[in-house]
Design a protein around this motif. Structure first.
Motif, short mmCIF file in Angstrom:
data_model
loop_
_atom_site.label_atom_id
_atom_site.label_comp_id
_atom_site.label_asym_id
_atom_site.label_seq_id
_atom_site.Cartn_x
_atom_site.Cartn_y
_atom_site.Cartn_z
N GLY A 15 32.44 -48.26 25.09
CA GLY A 15 33.31 -47.78 26.17
C GLY A 15 33.41 -46.27 26.19
O GLY A 15 32.64 -45.56 25.54
N HIS A 16 34.39 -45.79 26.96
CA HIS A 16 34.57 -44.34 27.11
C HIS A 16 36.05 -43.97 27.08
O HIS A 16 36.90 -44.73 27.58
CB HIS A 16 33.94 -43.83 28.42
N THR A 17 36.33 -42.79 26.50
CA THR A 17 37.72 -42.30 26.51
C THR A 17 37.93 -41.24 27.58
O THR A 17 39.06 -40.79 27.77
CB THR A 17 38.11 -41.69 25.14
N VAL A 19 43.69 -48.54 32.76
CA VAL A 19 42.75 -49.66 32.88
C VAL A 19 41.29 -49.21 32.73
O VAL A 19 40.44 -50.00 32.32
CB VAL A 19 42.93 -50.44 34.21
N ASP A 20 41.00 -47.95 33.05
CA ASP A 20 39.60 -47.46 33.05
C ASP A 20 39.48 -46.26 32.15
O ASP A 20 39.61 -45.14 32.59
CB ASP A 20 39.20 -47.10 34.49
N MET A 21 39.14 -46.49 30.84
CA MET A 21 39.22 -47.76 30.20
C MET A 21 39.80 -47.65 28.81
O MET A 21 39.37 -48.30 27.86
CB MET A 21 37.83 -48.44 30.18
N GLU A 79 31.41 -40.73 30.52
CA GLU A 79 30.97 -41.85 31.35
C GLU A 79 31.27 -41.54 32.81
O GLU A 79 30.47 -41.80 33.69
CB GLU A 79 31.69 -43.14 30.94
N GLU A 80 32.45 -40.94 33.05
CA GLU A 80 32.85 -40.67 34.43
C GLU A 80 32.11 -39.46 35.00
O GLU A 80 32.05 -39.29 36.21
CB GLU A 80 34.36 -40.42 34.51
N GLY A 81 31.55 -38.63 34.12
CA GLY A 81 30.85 -37.42 34.57
C GLY A 81 29.37 -37.70 34.75
O GLY A 81 28.97 -38.80 35.13
N GLY A 115 34.18 -52.71 27.58
CA GLY A 115 35.56 -53.03 28.01
C GLY A 115 35.98 -52.41 29.33
O GLY A 115 37.15 -52.09 29.52
N GLU A 116 35.02 -52.23 30.26
CA GLU A 116 35.39 -51.71 31.60
C GLU A 116 36.29 -52.74 32.30
O GLU A 116 36.21 -53.94 32.02
CB GLU A 116 34.13 -51.48 32.45
N PRO A 117 37.12 -52.28 33.25
CA PRO A 117 38.03 -53.21 33.94
C PRO A 117 37.28 -54.07 34.95
O PRO A 117 37.05 -53.65 36.07
CB PRO A 117 39.01 -52.27 34.64
ZN LIG Z 1 35.14 -46.84 33.24
#
Ligand SMILES: [Zn+2]
Ligand SMILES: N[C@@H](CCC[C@H](NC(=O)CCC(=O)O)C(=O)O)C(=O)O
Ligand SMILES: [Zn+2]
Length: 395
Positions: free
Chosen positions: A73-75, A106-108, A141-143, A169-171
């Motif tokens: 996942g990503h923080t 939730v994300d994530m 992850e978002e970038g 663990g993405e929503p």
């Molecule tokens: Zn995400």
């Protein structure tokens, strides 16, 4: 020493770290402080690439016997947007009416908080077992996703790591926990069209060339006709125009240029290359046959640029993994999850090249929105699902 059995406490601690991509914001340090007391060995590689921000990542490893499970996942989180739209400050982790508010709920960060609580509970319940577990967590992850999971997997493999399965663990659930497992994702390409015209007086349009007339026909051609009707595993391809800009504050001036951006989420009818060819063809046809332009003797002057690297469409379907995850979901929620490839893309696109991967997390309704939040009950239930999944995986 942090207690890590309570997913809400874990999540609150993570939300209090303002880790908007590319900032680490203390989130990986907080996660490290949760995992070290559980026996994990932590490494924090930083990856760099020219033209992109340096990114901190975390790889936590609990060495054991038997198959190796990777939680992924990503923080990093998306920006808060307009703060006045938030009921509670986005990094304060306020609980109201059984819901925990905050960017990343939730994300994530929520998914990660439940991974940790489930692992802590599992290790306490089975003190004699030695499970082989890793946490592969990125801050990108978002970038651009260039200095994140892709490089982290490569780095870990080069150190001799290999995995038998991964859970991201993405929503994944649209409305209720237990509804949906993701088994793949659509592709994504982003482009910008610039139309160059000639600036002039709005009352003398024959002396000017209005780029807005040009861009209207080009954008129309990108929207109609539909790209496809969807395929067995994927929704229909969809293009959204995300910005149209002429930079013109005056009401009586024809602007010099018009710029529009768009993003396409595409299915397996296309590859990024064939879809980009289709867009190029549509624009070229529309430039020649433009009902809005008055003087058609001058060819429309436009250019198309593709931004970011494309994300490719992929399927990760692995029935054994899905069945054992569904057993855990059913035991906790009574529901049988359906399989989906809808929504955005995810880092499972990199993980699938290393091991079977499946995605399941919280309810994603508020992701990327103001007032992102999760119910405390969902955090408890997701932790119970992950714990059951661990029990099945290491049985
Ligand atoms: Zn995400
Ligand atoms: N821009 C990045 C990747 C962006 C990934 C992002 N993913 C999500 O928002 C997850 C949403 C979901 O789970 O449905 C996206 O799809 O834009 C890159 O291109 O690498
Ligand atoms: Zn996201």
């Amino acid at each position: 020493m942090m207690t890590t059995f309570d997913p809400a406490e874990n999540l609150a601690a993570l939300i209090r770290c303002p880790s908007v991509t590319p900032a680490e914001g203390g989130a990986l340090t907080t996660l490290q402080a949760m995992l070290e007391p559980l026996g994990f060995k932590i490494e924090r590689p930083v990856f760099t690439e020219e033209g992109t921000p340096d990114i901190e990542n975390l790889y936590a490893r609990l060495k054991g016997t038997g198959p190796h499970l990777m939680f992924a996942g990503h923080t990093d989180v998306v920006p808060t947007g307009d703060l006045s739209l938030w009921k509670h400050p986005p990094f304060a982790a306020v609980i109201e009416n059984g819901e925990l508010y905050g960017r990343g709920a939730v994300d994530m960060k929520g998914g990660i908080a439940c991974f940790v609580a489930a692992t802590a509970r599992y290790l306490k319940k089975f003190p004699d077992r030695k499970p082989s577990i890793s946490f592969l967590i990125t801050g990108d992850e978002e970038g651009p996703a260039i200095n994140g999971t892709d490089k982290l997997l490569h780095w870990a493999k080069a150190k001799g790591e290999s995995w038998d399965a991964s859970l991201v663990g993405e929503p994944t659930n649209p409305d209720r926990l237990g509804e949906t497992i993701k088994i793949g994702r659509r592709g994504s390409v982003t482009g910008t069209v610039t139309v160059h015209g000639t600036q002039g007086h709005v009352a003398y349009p024959h002396n000017a060339d209005n780029p807005v007339r040009g861009i209207m026909a080009l954008l129309n051609s990108l929207l109609i006709p539909a790209y496809d009707q969807g395929t067995e595993n994927f929704q229909a391809t969809n293009l959204e125009i995300t910005s149209i800009d002429v930079g013109n504050p005056a009401t009586n001036v024809i602007p010099a240029k018009a710029i529009a951006s768009f993003n396409i989420r595409f299915n397996d009818t296309w590859t990024a290359d064939t879809l980009q060819d289709e867009v190029t063809r549509r624009l070229s046809d529309a430039a020649q046959d433009n009902p809005f332009r008055q003087d058609k003797s001058v060819p429309l002057h436009y250019e198309l640029q593709w931004s970011e690297r494309p994300s490719h469409v992929f399927l990760t379907r692995n029935d054994k993994l899905i069945d054992s995850l569904n057993d855990a979901i059913k035991a906790v929620t009574g529901k049988q999850a359906t399989l989906s490839t809808s929504g955005g893309t995810s880092d499972a696109r990199f993980i699938k090249d290393y091991c079977p991967v499946v995605e399941f997390g919280l309810v994603g309704q508020t992701m990327h929105m103001a007032n992102e939040r999760t119910s405390l009950q969902d955090l408890e239930n997701l932790t119970a699902i992950y714990e059951k999944f661990l029990e099945g995986f290491f049985a």
